[in-house]
Write a protein that holds these residues in place. Sequence first.
Motif, PDB file in Angstrom:
ATOM      1  N   GLY A   1      -4.131 -17.467  -2.772  1.00  0.00           N
ATOM      2  CA  GLY A   1      -5.123 -18.275  -3.481  1.00  0.00           C
ATOM      3  C   GLY A   1      -5.236 -19.693  -2.953  1.00  0.00           C
ATOM      4  O   GLY A   1      -6.243 -20.362  -3.165  1.00  0.00           O
TER       5      GLY A   1
ATOM      6  N   ARG B   1      -2.787 -15.110 -12.000  1.00  0.00           N
ATOM      7  CA  ARG B   1      -2.411 -15.847 -10.799  1.00  0.00           C
ATOM      8  C   ARG B   1      -3.347 -17.023 -10.531  1.00  0.00           C
ATOM      9  O   ARG B   1      -2.944 -18.033  -9.945  1.00  0.00           O
ATOM     10  CB  ARG B   1      -2.397 -14.877  -9.612  1.00  0.00           C
ATOM     11  N   TRP B   2      -4.594 -16.895 -10.925  1.00  0.00           N
ATOM     12  CA  TRP B   2      -5.591 -17.914 -10.615  1.00  0.00           C
ATOM     13  C   TRP B   2      -5.229 -19.303 -11.145  1.00  0.00           C
ATOM     14  O   TRP B   2      -5.724 -20.303 -10.675  1.00  0.00           O
ATOM     15  CB  TRP B   2      -6.950 -17.495 -11.167  1.00  0.00           C
TER      16      TRP B   2
END
Lengths: 371, 225
Positions: free
Chosen positions: A220, B162-163
Amino acid sequence: MSDKPLTVYEDMKSKGYSRRDFIKFCGMMAAFIGVASTGVSKVVKALESKSRMPVVWFHFQECTCCSESFIRSSHPMVADILLDNISLDYTQTLQAPAGYQAEKSLQDVMKNFKGQYLMLVEGSIPTGDDGVYCCIAGKSAIDIVKEAAKDAKAVIAWGNCASHGCVQGAKPNPTGAQPVHKVISGVPLINVPGCPPIAEVMAGVIVHLLAFDRIPQLDGLKRPKEFYSRRVHDTCYRRPNYDAGLFVQTFDDENAKRGYCLYKMGCRGPVTYNACAVIKWNNGVSYPIQSGHGCIGCSEANFWDNGPFYQHLASFPGFGIETTADKIGVVAGIATAAGIAAHAITTNIRKGKEIKEEIKESDHSQKEDNV
Amino acid sequence: MTQTNKRIYVWELPVRFTHWVNALCVVTLAVTGYMIGRPIAFQSGAEASFSYWFGTIRFVHFTAAFIFFFSFVFRIYWGFVGNQYAKWNTFLPLKKEQWVGMLRVLKIDVLLMKSRPLKTIGHNSLASLSYFIAFLAFLFQCITGFGMYSAMSDAFFPQLFRWIVPLMGSDFAVRQWHHIFMWVFVIFTIIHVYLVFYHDYVEGRGTISSMAGGWKFIEEESPDK
Ligand code: HEM
Ligand code: SF4
């Protein structure tokens, strides 16, 4: 330079490396980037057949520790091969030409290898005051980055500076330093954080690009998963002490000698993604925790602002340096209890009469019921 | 005129059940969480292989976290199918009367400006708002908690959170905020428990026991025979 660019292998041969050295190097790199042993041949083939990739390496707000790390990598060939073979066409600190000639070689690459060259960036980019804090050849770093990124095949941000802003980007960030990904868009970008990143990690990312012609899988925060998917804490050899609750309390205590976990000394291993505990540093000699010092989280965003390094929680912004959230929490808890005590006393004063009346009424109706 | 008390069934079983599960979990999470942040160091010369107490504390934290999360989700579901006192919209100050109610609670119960106690059957408007804020804090703890947990687990569920790491910048920031929010719960719990005692004392409607049996008692003025 010859007309027909040499392949990586040809170039290595010309430098005196044997076939055996070459295969060893391929094997090592394949292991680092996490391909199975059957994939080694793929790496070998790629480096044998592919010609050198044109590369430009920029230096902006940085200390050159990324370059230093890279050229001092454990395997002599890493730097040798990659620095030569990726055909580094422009890099301010290592190139021979200077001044006009240097800038010309940059322009040449951008013109002749449109969409093919790899752009490496070391250092953050100051964006404050129109970028005047870092200018090269009369152009600001922002303009240089934007211009070069436009036609790059991919961009690699080396180190914490280019990935997260590092110390220049720490509060109050007087130059408005920004990581590369905040300045450009529309180009594949890989962050390789660390202060500096591990040489083998840097080499591995480049070999991945050379061998597979595409960027590695990213997480991410755009970090290659092959090196940054696990926390230092997950691969730390002191981890059994952590789970057993055996902690160093001060750097000179008995527990430090026994090699207990450095969690209470502010170790950032549990919140830091890097391969330090696996690949280690200086030819696999050691890494900070092995040398008795906690991890400071140098590959994480804002690690300078998350200090002090020797305590678990950061100091609370706006309060004294040593004030952690816990101290503020305790004060707030006590204030709440005091408020409650005051409220309870006032309740008895203001509502006492009413409650007494109700008690009387209730007695009264009870008597009535009994009648 | 005499007063008689009428029994009203306010808190249905699922509301009471999730309330106590949450209470137990929050206390467990706050205690184990605090210990994760600031472990006691036993000065033992033991080998690591002989003990696992810190691992156990973390295990308890994560287990309580899962129970807490699903109890929380269930309570939200009940906000749609439960009775009028459990409805989701009692927690959101969307209607004008709720704001008016809040002002009255503020005057009567917080600032103690008027002496007549204000009597509501379910939650009073101000309490509702505070529960709504607690809901948001629950949500925040779950997101940050599972966001961190995703680093230690390949399971599908935690990966859904998770973001939060890229959003907050780093695991460190997530952890720091997760820790700070523990104090929100500590303070919420202190105030919440006090106010329940306060209402029970001032109004005499069985506020405390209502969360056990579900009943509250309200006064009815009935004409004398
Ligand atoms: C009322 C709810 C909760 C409270 C009060 C709470 C409190 C805490 C505290 C104070 C810490 C220590 C942070 C530090 O390192 O300084 C912590 C750690 C942690 N909590 Fe929670 N927590 C709650 C809910 C949750 C939930 C729902 C999860 C979901 C899995 C969770 C997962 C974690 C994780 C993964 C850690 C880090 C543990 C480690 O890395 O060893 N927490 N918690
Ligand atoms: S020393 Fe640091 S990284 Fe190693 S187990 Fe302890 S907390 Fe984790």
